[in-house]
Design a protein around this motif. Structure first.
Motif, PDB file in Angstrom:
ATOM      1  N   ALA A   1      27.483   5.884  13.817  1.00  0.00           N
ATOM      2  CA  ALA A   1      28.046   7.041  14.500  1.00  0.00           C
ATOM      3  C   ALA A   1      27.813   8.356  13.772  1.00  0.00           C
ATOM      4  O   ALA A   1      27.715   9.409  14.400  1.00  0.00           O
ATOM      5  CB  ALA A   1      29.554   6.838  14.702  1.00  0.00           C
ATOM      6  N   MET A   2      27.758   8.312  12.441  1.00  0.00           N
ATOM      7  CA  MET A   2      27.649   9.558  11.677  1.00  0.00           C
ATOM      8  C   MET A   2      27.070   9.269  10.313  1.00  0.00           C
ATOM      9  O   MET A   2      27.294   8.196   9.745  1.00  0.00           O
ATOM     10  CB  MET A   2      29.039  10.208  11.532  1.00  0.00           C
ATOM     11  CG  MET A   2      29.025  11.590  10.902  1.00  0.00           C
ATOM     12  SD  MET A   2      28.110  12.790  11.903  1.00  0.00           S
ATOM     13  CE  MET A   2      29.161  12.831  13.371  1.00  0.00           C
ATOM     14  N   GLY A   3      26.316  10.236   9.785  1.00  0.00           N
ATOM     15  CA  GLY A   3      25.753  10.092   8.455  1.00  0.00           C
ATOM     16  C   GLY A   3      25.868  11.386   7.670  1.00  0.00           C
ATOM     17  O   GLY A   3      25.968  12.476   8.255  1.00  0.00           O
TER      18      GLY A   3
ATOM     19  N   GLN B   1      31.018  15.525   2.778  1.00  0.00           N
ATOM     20  CA  GLN B   1      30.302  15.974   3.976  1.00  0.00           C
ATOM     21  C   GLN B   1      30.619  15.082   5.170  1.00  0.00           C
ATOM     22  O   GLN B   1      30.834  15.564   6.290  1.00  0.00           O
ATOM     23  CB  GLN B   1      28.804  15.981   3.725  1.00  0.00           C
ATOM     24  CG  GLN B   1      28.320  17.071   2.786  1.00  0.00           C
ATOM     25  CD  GLN B   1      26.834  16.962   2.472  1.00  0.00           C
ATOM     26  OE1 GLN B   1      26.162  16.040   2.930  1.00  0.00           O
ATOM     27  NE2 GLN B   1      26.328  17.876   1.662  1.00  0.00           N
ATOM     28  N   LEU B   2      30.661  13.772   4.938  1.00  0.00           N
ATOM     29  CA  LEU B   2      30.979  12.842   6.027  1.00  0.00           C
ATOM     30  C   LEU B   2      32.372  13.102   6.572  1.00  0.00           C
ATOM     31  O   LEU B   2      32.573  13.152   7.797  1.00  0.00           O
ATOM     32  CB  LEU B   2      30.875  11.400   5.528  1.00  0.00           C
ATOM     33  CG  LEU B   2      31.167  10.319   6.579  1.00  0.00           C
ATOM     34  CD1 LEU B   2      30.034  10.244   7.600  1.00  0.00           C
ATOM     35  CD2 LEU B   2      31.371   8.962   5.910  1.00  0.00           C
ATOM     36  N   LEU B   3      33.339  13.290   5.684  1.00  0.00           N
ATOM     37  CA  LEU B   3      34.717  13.477   6.114  1.00  0.00           C
ATOM     38  C   LEU B   3      34.910  14.815   6.829  1.00  0.00           C
ATOM     39  O   LEU B   3      35.824  14.949   7.657  1.00  0.00           O
ATOM     40  CB  LEU B   3      35.661  13.375   4.914  1.00  0.00           C
ATOM     41  CG  LEU B   3      35.701  11.992   4.244  1.00  0.00           C
ATOM     42  CD1 LEU B   3      36.627  12.019   3.037  1.00  0.00           C
ATOM     43  CD2 LEU B   3      36.131  10.926   5.234  1.00  0.00           C
ATOM     44  N   GLN B   4      34.079  15.800   6.507  1.00  0.00           N
ATOM     45  CA  GLN B   4      34.137  17.066   7.239  1.00  0.00           C
ATOM     46  C   GLN B   4      33.689  16.879   8.686  1.00  0.00           C
ATOM     47  O   GLN B   4      34.151  17.589   9.587  1.00  0.00           O
ATOM     48  CB  GLN B   4      33.256  18.114   6.557  1.00  0.00           C
ATOM     49  CG  GLN B   4      33.838  18.681   5.269  1.00  0.00           C
ATOM     50  CD  GLN B   4      32.903  19.674   4.610  1.00  0.00           C
ATOM     51  OE1 GLN B   4      31.764  19.875   5.037  1.00  0.00           O
ATOM     52  NE2 GLN B   4      33.379  20.326   3.555  1.00  0.00           N
TER      53      GLN B   4
ATOM     54  N   THR C   1      33.673  13.754  10.476  1.00  0.00           N
ATOM     55  CA  THR C   1      34.547  12.837  11.213  1.00  0.00           C
ATOM     56  C   THR C   1      35.283  11.923  10.246  1.00  0.00           C
ATOM     57  O   THR C   1      34.790  11.626   9.155  1.00  0.00           O
ATOM     58  CB  THR C   1      33.745  11.958  12.201  1.00  0.00           C
ATOM     59  OG1 THR C   1      34.669  11.166  12.969  1.00  0.00           O
ATOM     60  CG2 THR C   1      32.786  11.032  11.479  1.00  0.00           C
ATOM     61  N   THR C   2      36.482  11.509  10.672  1.00  0.00           N
ATOM     62  CA  THR C   2      37.212  10.447   9.979  1.00  0.00           C
ATOM     63  C   THR C   2      37.458   9.272  10.921  1.00  0.00           C
ATOM     64  O   THR C   2      38.125   8.312  10.534  1.00  0.00           O
ATOM     65  CB  THR C   2      38.561  10.962   9.438  1.00  0.00           C
ATOM     66  OG1 THR C   2      39.348  11.474  10.527  1.00  0.00           O
ATOM     67  CG2 THR C   2      38.359  12.060   8.400  1.00  0.00           C
ATOM     68  N   GLN C   3      36.932   9.362  12.131  1.00  0.00           N
ATOM     69  CA  GLN C   3      37.137   8.311  13.130  1.00  0.00           C
ATOM     70  C   GLN C   3      36.054   7.241  12.955  1.00  0.00           C
ATOM     71  O   GLN C   3      35.101   7.155  13.728  1.00  0.00           O
ATOM     72  CB  GLN C   3      37.100   8.912  14.538  1.00  0.00           C
ATOM     73  CG  GLN C   3      38.133  10.003  14.765  1.00  0.00           C
ATOM     74  CD  GLN C   3      39.545   9.508  14.482  1.00  0.00           C
ATOM     75  OE1 GLN C   3      39.990   8.496  15.025  1.00  0.00           O
ATOM     76  NE2 GLN C   3      40.265  10.247  13.642  1.00  0.00           N
ATOM     77  N   LEU C   4      36.219   6.451  11.904  1.00  0.00           N
ATOM     78  CA  LEU C   4      35.222   5.437  11.572  1.00  0.00           C
ATOM     79  C   LEU C   4      35.912   4.116  11.242  1.00  0.00           C
ATOM     80  O   LEU C   4      36.982   4.091  10.631  1.00  0.00           O
ATOM     81  CB  LEU C   4      34.387   5.887  10.366  1.00  0.00           C
ATOM     82  CG  LEU C   4      33.544   7.153  10.554  1.00  0.00           C
ATOM     83  CD1 LEU C   4      33.018   7.649   9.214  1.00  0.00           C
ATOM     84  CD2 LEU C   4      32.390   6.901  11.523  1.00  0.00           C
TER      85      LEU C   4
END
Length: 272
Positions: free
Chosen positions: A41-43, A49-52, A54-57
């Protein structure tokens, strides 16, 4: 370790933290392309940087050795947990024993080599998104070779050694005559015990580690200061902090020879 899963209306969301982001993201996306229950979903190149973004993981896949901020596995796992992301696995080349041990001690659910087969990686991802551990030989070997590991119970020691030998969970369950859930409970206990054990490896900041590395290699304070763009006084401050942290865990670190020995033992510099 085989993991039961149900395909939901929406796939489980997986984040990636990787220094070679584009290459590994494409590789992971291709790996799960036929897995409707999984989504990359995100990289990002660092955990902040990842937490900026999204945290919906449901899971984060973490690299160890090539992150631009030179963060430690423990710091990254803690930052993810503080953000509400409790499931982490490591995907690594496995060429830095110290970092692999740190990741295992931080409580990651699995350590998978980048050369592992697609089936192994998918199994680790499917286990990880629901919070199940999937031990690998590299995970077990990193614990087995850690001189600062806790005292294991006989069955815990056997489980670690069997995984380190390359056996699969089903084979180990059969050897020990326990069920899959019972083995999973044992693995969770091992992970928790290893994570909570008092460690004799001091936690150094990235700058302390870099100064320590250069000093252990034989560089003087002036040369280190020039290399890192800091003052001589700052170099000596970092060296004093390193010595203090090692002395606090009962490891002499007063002379350059002792510092070099500690740096080799903890994988900060290679053995000669």
């Amino acid at each position: 370790m085989k993991t039961d899963f149900n395909i939901r209306d929406k796939p489980r969301r997986i984040g990636l933290v990787e220094g070679h982001l584009d290459i590994i993201r494409d590789y992971l996306s291709a790996t799960v392309s036929n897995c409707p229950d999984l989504e990359i979903a995100m990289g990002a190149e660092t955990v902040p940087q990842l937490l900026q973004r999204t945290t919906q993981l449901d899971l984060v896949v973490l690299d160890l050795a090539h992150l631009p901020d030179k963060s430690t596995p423990a710091d990254n796992v803690m930052a993810l947990q503080n953000a509400g992301i409790s499931n982490t696995i490591v995907l690594t080349l496995g060429d830095d024993r110290r970092l692999v041990q740190q990741a295992a001690k931080a409580g990651v659910l699995s350590i998978v080599l980048k050369k592992a087969s697609r089936d192994v990686l998918v199994e680790a991802l499917r286990a990880g998104v629901i919070g199940d551990p999937m031990p690998t030989a590299d995970w077990a070997a990193s614990i087995d070779h850690d001189p600062h590991a806790p005292e294991w119970k006989p069955q815990e020691r056997v489980i670690i050694e069997l995984f380190a030998s390359g056996l699969l969970a089903a084979d180990i369950s059969a050897i020990l005559k326990i069920t899959g859930p019972e083995l999973t409970a044992e693995i969770r206990s091992i992970i928790k015990k290893y994570r909570n054990a008092d460690s004799k490896i001091p936690q150094l900041s990235p700058k302390e580690r870099e100064v320590f590395r250069l000093y252990a290699y034989g560089q003087g304070a002036k040369g280190i200061a020039q290399s890192l763009g800091i003052t001589n006084n700052t170099v000596w401050t970092h060296i004093k902090k390193v010595k203090y942290k090692y002395e606090r865990v009962g490891r002499p670190c007063n002379t350059r020879s002792e510092m070099r020995q500690n740096a080799i033992a903890d994988g900060i510099i290679p053995e000669p």
